[in-house]
Design an enzyme around this catalytic site. Sequence first.
Site, PDB file in Angstrom:
ATOM      1  N   GLY A 141     -29.680  73.978-105.687  1.00  0.00           N
ATOM      2  CA  GLY A 141     -29.595  72.528-105.545  1.00  0.00           C
ATOM      3  C   GLY A 141     -29.998  72.057-104.161  1.00  0.00           C
ATOM      4  O   GLY A 141     -29.649  70.963-103.743  1.00  0.00           O
ATOM      5  N   ASP A 144     -36.542  64.591-103.988  1.00  0.00           N
ATOM      6  CA  ASP A 144     -36.669  65.848-103.249  1.00  0.00           C
ATOM      7  C   ASP A 144     -37.970  65.905-102.454  1.00  0.00           C
ATOM      8  O   ASP A 144     -37.985  66.233-101.268  1.00  0.00           O
ATOM      9  CB  ASP A 144     -36.599  67.036-104.209  1.00  0.00           C
ATOM     10  CG  ASP A 144     -35.313  67.041-105.015  1.00  0.00           C
ATOM     11  OD1 ASP A 144     -34.385  66.299-104.639  1.00  0.00           O
ATOM     12  OD2 ASP A 144     -35.249  67.769-106.017  1.00  0.00           O
TER      13      ASP A 144
END
Length: 326
Positions: A111, A159
């Site tokens: 993650g 991200d």
Amino acid sequence: MAASNAAARADSLFHSTFGARSSHFGSASGRVNLIGDHIDYAGGTVLPMAIDARTHVAAARAAHDIAVSEWTEDDAWQRYAFGVLAELRERGLDIPPLAIAVASDVPVGAGLSSSAALEVAVARAALSVAGAEISLREIALACQRAEHLHAGVPCGIMDQWCVAHAAPREAIALDCAALVSRTVALPPALRIEIVDSGVRHALRDGGYAARRADVDAAAEALGVAHLARLSRERWREIDALPERMARRARHVVTEHARVDAAIEALSRDDLARFGALLSESHASLRDDFDVSVPELDALVDDAMSRGALGARMTGGGFGGCAIIAW
Ligand code: GLA
């Protein structure tokens, strides 16, 4: 391990594999999301920050594209690397065939955006070999598209944007609807601990895509482009949706509100409020979004019993890391 070690490892992996020296490098850090999970693809605002661990790519021109890495489990990572090269070429950039070697200190499946770090590091190395420059925004979008089309993960933009834009330990507030970001100062007294549950996920496994499909369906049912931005007056309409869709939607709208509140709390140095929002985020991801796992819940409970300000799982879920605010 120090970031510079990964750079040296990429360089020596290149040399030992291809029998020649690399000519160019690219690198990118992983990221941790402070708050705002599973809302980037719903047009929400998110608050990630770069971490110190980085992925390094050593590259040089070659007869055809070829890539090696320190990861030995499988070759799935190559789809991310070759996908980025394909997307840059698709944009008309003259990227020659490349040999690349990858070394990373960003743990995979934790993650912490090992995928985005790989993508952006490959893009930087490739652009450097080609002597080409594109904006950080374009790098982020090309890498996101590579993940969609070549790796098959329908991820949001958080991200790749964070990894392309942020400096280590700098939080950025990214409005994923408008695609604009600004840096957010963290109060010096705030300490963020990242704890790995040890449970590994693969976003390709389908849970991520299923959540996104639920969110898209809820947005369509409510007739909005960005579910996260559903006005508060309309929140009660969520109750009329089918049960699972309603829980997904409830997470999205409340998480977006929590991010705004968290940014505000940070600006007032109100660490207690910031911590409470992290814990509320965890409960929402666990109960309404169903992306936590018992190991993450246990880490969060344990941190709270030890007097943390707040704690939550971070990232896509199904394993990976928790963050704890002290
Ligand atoms: C993964 C995805 C991101 C985001 C997070 C959850 O990291 O790549 O786009 O959706 O999950 O917040």
